[in-house]
Design an enzyme around this catalytic site. Structure first.
Site, PDB file in Angstrom:
ATOM      1  N   GLU A 133     -18.534 -26.238 -34.568  1.00 38.59           N
ATOM      2  CA  GLU A 133     -19.693 -25.578 -35.162  1.00 38.59           C
ATOM      3  C   GLU A 133     -20.796 -25.356 -34.124  1.00 38.59           C
ATOM      4  OE1 GLU A 133     -19.754 -24.226 -38.084  1.00 38.59           O
ATOM      5  OE2 GLU A 133     -17.765 -24.978 -38.567  1.00 38.59           O
ATOM      6  N   HIS A 136     -20.233 -22.264 -32.070  1.00 37.88           N
ATOM      7  CA  HIS A 136     -20.736 -21.006 -32.630  1.00 37.88           C
ATOM      8  C   HIS A 136     -22.191 -20.775 -32.233  1.00 37.88           C
ATOM      9  CE1 HIS A 136     -17.380 -19.563 -34.964  1.00 37.88           C
ATOM     10  NE2 HIS A 136     -17.276 -20.684 -35.661  1.00 37.88           N
TER      11      HIS A 136
END
Length: 264
Positions: A133, A136
């Protein structure tokens, strides 16, 4: 790989003296408007930052954030010790005590992990999800998706009319922006980039990147399980035929770098 139903996980969670009963993750439904063309205005980085902050604050206010003395929060603090920034972006971590299996990272470095995901994952797997995550964020996927929502989505007219001032947005509009942060969908190329970037990030912080492989294997094992929440699985694996390729690629990197897989 064993298929693990969330109902079973919930029973395991009840056996431990940890957090109170889960809530339901709270996000306003997106305003019912079709996507519109980009209007002739731009957003500065400062305006973007203001929107992200208000959206994260809205989510933290409208969802059950577990306190510092809770066992889930203590576990997350232990796992992320020393992980304070990502390429100059300060990171902050919180646990939402909700039933959804999910985690996400925002452009400002806010990382939110759901208690149900923590029940599902062991420490290495959970770090793998967090690394992905954050990948990203480092690749600006989260920022670009959020900006696209502001410029082309249901809020375009509201943003344009206020000159980009986030304070002018209503509760419903902030909920819509929160939705775009939590449920942003990325292309297969972006997912692959986040895998590699997350791998490099974890290694740079002294963490074992095998966790990415192991978390993918765990989620892959849940595909098709009627008792499991499918939203995060679908978000992570937007193209199911590519899932095994992503796992194999991450395995190869770990093996080439001579990193040992953690023993269970």
């Amino acid at each position: 790989m064993k298929h693990i139903a969330l109902k079973v996980i919930a029973l395991v969670a009840l056996a431990a003296p940890v957090a109170p009963a889960y809530g339901q993750f709270n996000l306003k439904k997106a305003i019912g408007a079709t996507a519109k063309a980009v209007q002739a205005f731009t957003l500065t980085d400062a305006q973007m930052a203001a929107y992200v902050k208000e959206s994260v604050d809205w989510m933290d206010k409208n969802n059950p954030v577990l306190p510092e003395d809770d066992e889930y929060t203590k576990r997350l603090r232990r796992l992320t010790e020393g992980i304070t920034e990502a390429d100059g972006i300060p990171l902050n971590f919180k646990v939402y005590n909700v039933v959804d299996v999910n985690a996400f990272a925002c452009p400002d470095g806010s990382v939110r992990v759901f208690a149900a995901l923590m029940d599902l994952m062991d420490d290495d797997e959970l770090l793998g999800v967090i690394g992905h995550e954050i990948g990203h964020v480092l690749k600006h996927h989260s920022k670009n998706a959020f900006k696209n929502e502001l410029l082309t989505g249901a809020l375009k007219d509201a943003v344009a009319s206020t000159g980009g001032k986030a304070a002018a947005l209503t509760e419903s509009q902030l909920g819509t922006l929160a939705t775009s942060l939590q449920s942003a969908k990325f292309s297969q190329k972006q997912e692959n980039e986040a895998d590699d970037c997350g791998y490099d990030f974890l290694v740079s912080k002294g963490k074992n990147p095998w966790g990415i492989v192991m978390s993918f294997e765990k989620l892959q094992g849940l595909e098709g399980d009627a008792g499991a929440s499918q939203s995060y699985i679908q978000k992570m694996f937007s193209s199911h035929p590519e899932t095994q390729k992503r796992i194999d690629h991450m395995k190869k990197r770990c093996e080439q770098d001579g990193i040992a897989r953690p023993e269970k």
